[in-house]
Motif scaffolding. Structure first.
Motif, PDB file in Angstrom:
ATOM      1  N   TYR A   1       0.844  -1.190   0.000  1.00 26.33           N
ATOM      2  CA  TYR A   1       0.000   0.000   0.000  1.00 26.33           C
ATOM      3  C   TYR A   1       0.881   1.242   0.000  1.00 26.33           C
ATOM      4  CZ  TYR A   1      -4.456  -2.364   0.958  1.00 26.33           C
ATOM      5  OH  TYR A   1      -5.599  -3.133   0.854  1.00 26.33           O
TER       6      TYR A   1
ATOM      7  N   GLU B   1       1.439   4.072  10.245  1.00 25.39           N
ATOM      8  CA  GLU B   1       1.852   2.705  10.577  1.00 25.39           C
ATOM      9  C   GLU B   1       0.863   2.014  11.501  1.00 25.39           C
ATOM     10  OE1 GLU B   1       5.623   0.360  12.705  1.00 25.39           O
ATOM     11  OE2 GLU B   1       5.695   2.511  12.331  1.00 25.39           O
TER      12      GLU B   1
ATOM     13  N   LYS C   1      -2.375   2.490  11.862  1.00 28.23           N
ATOM     14  CA  LYS C   1      -3.609   2.136  11.160  1.00 28.23           C
ATOM     15  C   LYS C   1      -3.414   0.876  10.319  1.00 28.23           C
ATOM     16  CE  LYS C   1      -6.896   3.766   7.656  1.00 28.23           C
ATOM     17  NZ  LYS C   1      -7.264   4.886   6.742  1.00 28.23           N
ATOM     18  N   VAL C   2      -2.304   0.829   9.576  1.00 28.86           N
ATOM     19  CA  VAL C   2      -2.031  -0.320   8.714  1.00 28.86           C
ATOM     20  C   VAL C   2      -1.753  -1.559   9.555  1.00 28.86           C
ATOM     21  CG1 VAL C   2      -0.476  -1.251   6.967  1.00 28.86           C
ATOM     22  CG2 VAL C   2      -1.201   1.135   6.838  1.00 28.86           C
TER      23      VAL C   2
ATOM     24  N   ALA D   1      -3.806  -4.992   9.432  1.00 23.64           N
ATOM     25  CA  ALA D   1      -3.094  -6.219   9.087  1.00 23.64           C
ATOM     26  C   ALA D   1      -3.336  -7.308  10.123  1.00 23.64           C
ATOM     27  CB  ALA D   1      -1.604  -5.935   8.952  1.00 23.64           C
TER      28      ALA D   1
ATOM     29  N   VAL E   1       4.415  -6.636   9.099  1.00 22.49           N
ATOM     30  CA  VAL E   1       4.220  -5.364   8.402  1.00 22.49           C
ATOM     31  C   VAL E   1       5.532  -4.594   8.415  1.00 22.49           C
ATOM     32  CG1 VAL E   1       2.993  -3.156   8.359  1.00 22.49           C
ATOM     33  CG2 VAL E   1       1.792  -5.221   9.074  1.00 22.49           C
TER      34      VAL E   1
ATOM     35  N   SER F   1       6.770  -0.772   7.450  1.00 14.29           N
ATOM     36  CA  SER F   1       6.308   0.555   7.068  1.00 14.29           C
ATOM     37  C   SER F   1       7.487   1.501   6.922  1.00 14.29           C
ATOM     38  CB  SER F   1       5.331   1.110   8.111  1.00 14.29           C
ATOM     39  OG  SER F   1       4.145   0.342   8.153  1.00 14.29           O
TER      40      SER F   1
ATOM     41  N   HIS G   1       3.772   0.842   2.725  1.00 13.50           N
ATOM     42  CA  HIS G   1       3.641  -0.278   3.648  1.00 13.50           C
ATOM     43  C   HIS G   1       3.683  -1.603   2.887  1.00 13.50           C
ATOM     44  CE1 HIS G   1       2.127   2.783   6.510  1.00 13.50           C
ATOM     45  NE2 HIS G   1       1.413   3.220   5.482  1.00 13.50           N
TER      46      HIS G   1
ATOM     47  N   ILE H   1       2.986  -5.613   3.545  1.00 19.56           N
ATOM     48  CA  ILE H   1       2.369  -6.562   4.470  1.00 19.56           C
ATOM     49  C   ILE H   1       2.687  -7.972   3.986  1.00 19.56           C
ATOM     50  CG2 ILE H   1       0.169  -7.386   5.426  1.00 19.56           C
ATOM     51  CD1 ILE H   1      -0.469  -4.171   4.355  1.00 19.56           C
TER      52      ILE H   1
ATOM     53  N   LEU I   1      -7.900  -6.694   4.114  1.00 23.99           N
ATOM     54  CA  LEU I   1      -7.258  -5.380   4.071  1.00 23.99           C
ATOM     55  C   LEU I   1      -8.005  -4.432   3.145  1.00 23.99           C
ATOM     56  CD1 LEU I   1      -3.524  -6.475   3.935  1.00 23.99           C
ATOM     57  CD2 LEU I   1      -4.589  -5.149   5.765  1.00 23.99           C
TER      58      LEU I   1
ATOM     59  N   LEU J   1      -8.672  -0.691   3.991  1.00 20.61           N
ATOM     60  CA  LEU J   1      -7.719   0.254   3.409  1.00 20.61           C
ATOM     61  C   LEU J   1      -7.965   0.553   1.927  1.00 20.61           C
ATOM     62  CD1 LEU J   1      -4.436  -1.223   4.962  1.00 20.61           C
ATOM     63  CD2 LEU J   1      -5.845   0.645   5.859  1.00 20.61           C
TER      64      LEU J   1
END
Length: 247
Positions: free
Chosen positions: A141, A148, A150-151, A155, A163, A165, A170, A172, A186, A190
């Motif tokens: 992404y 970071e 949020k992702v 994840a 992950v 970042s 990012h 994953i 995801l 996202l």
């Protein structure tokens, strides 16, 4: 689970700078055709085809081109491609894996061997370097999708394993069997990813100096220019300051 990736050079990605768009579309079309031929010609019913179509869309490949590539799978007298993998060593002791789709093994093997030989490398036997990599699912992404935390939260909820970042975005990682399920989870949070594919992730990496890095990048460009080569993976790292010198 969280990780940080300072270097973004482990894979020499398609669509990078100086990549000819027509060459890229040709490779994407070939993957779509092979994926459609191996299963149903419907992306919703064929996970590999869905990944191939999404990859093509991410590169702004026209819908007509995508549909033609799918239709070629059922066309009489169409090309019959097979998947092949080549392994070897590049400059600085780097380990390289080359994935290709070809209708002529001899041609492809010769071209790949030449790319290694002309750039300080040596193509090895099957399995010679793959033991130093893990076969995993990779989902990417852009940085703009969120920070970071949020992702990472998304994840974890989706069932990913790791992950990484950084400023560029990012990455994953997930087990290959869970790639489609994790990607779907995801996407619900996202949005659509830039990349969803199977990858070769190195267990250990080697850092290259300016000389070895320049030679390796020439080798990768030579491989990437070959119509049969789909993806080039490696266990190398090139420091930001070295990349800046190389331009």
């Amino acid at each position: 689970m969280a990780g940080h990736s300072k270097f973004k050079n482990i894979m020499h990605r398609k669509g990078a700078q100086d990549k000819k768009r027509s060459n890229l579309f040709s490779k994407l079309s070939r993957e779509i055709t092979v994926a459609a031929k191996m299963g149903l010609p419907d992306p919703d019913m064929n996970p590999r085809l869905r990944l191939a179509v999404n990859a093509a869309k991410a590169q702004s490949m026209p819908k007509d081109n995508i549909q033609r590539a799918i239709d070629k799978a059922s066309a009489a007298g169409g090309e019959d491609y097979e998947e092949v993998r080549y392994e070897g060593y590049g400059p600085g002791g780097s380990a390289i894996i080359v994935e290709a789709l070809t209708d002529n093994r001899n041609r492809t093997a010769t071209n790949v061997r030449n790319a290694f030989a002309k750039n300080g490398g040596n193509m090895g036997a099957s399995g010679s370097v793959a033991h130093g990599f893990e076969r995993l699912g990779m989902i990417e992404y852009p940085a703009g999708v969120g920070d970071e935390d949020k992702v990472l939260e998304a994840a974890i909820e989706a069932g990913a394993d790791d992950v990484e970042s950084g400023e560029e975005g990012h990455t994953i990682w997930t087990q290959m069997e869970a790639l489609h399920e994790v990607a779907k989870g995801l996407e619900a949070v996202l949005g659509e990813a830039e990349t969803v594919k199977l990858a070769w992730k190195p267990n250990l990496t080697v850092s290259l100096d300016e000389k070895d890095a320049a030679t390796l990048l020439k080798m990768i460009d030579m491989l990437d220019d070959d119509d049969d080569v789909q993806t080039v993976w490696g266990n190398y790292e090139i420091a930001d300051e070295v990349m800046e010198k190389l331009g």
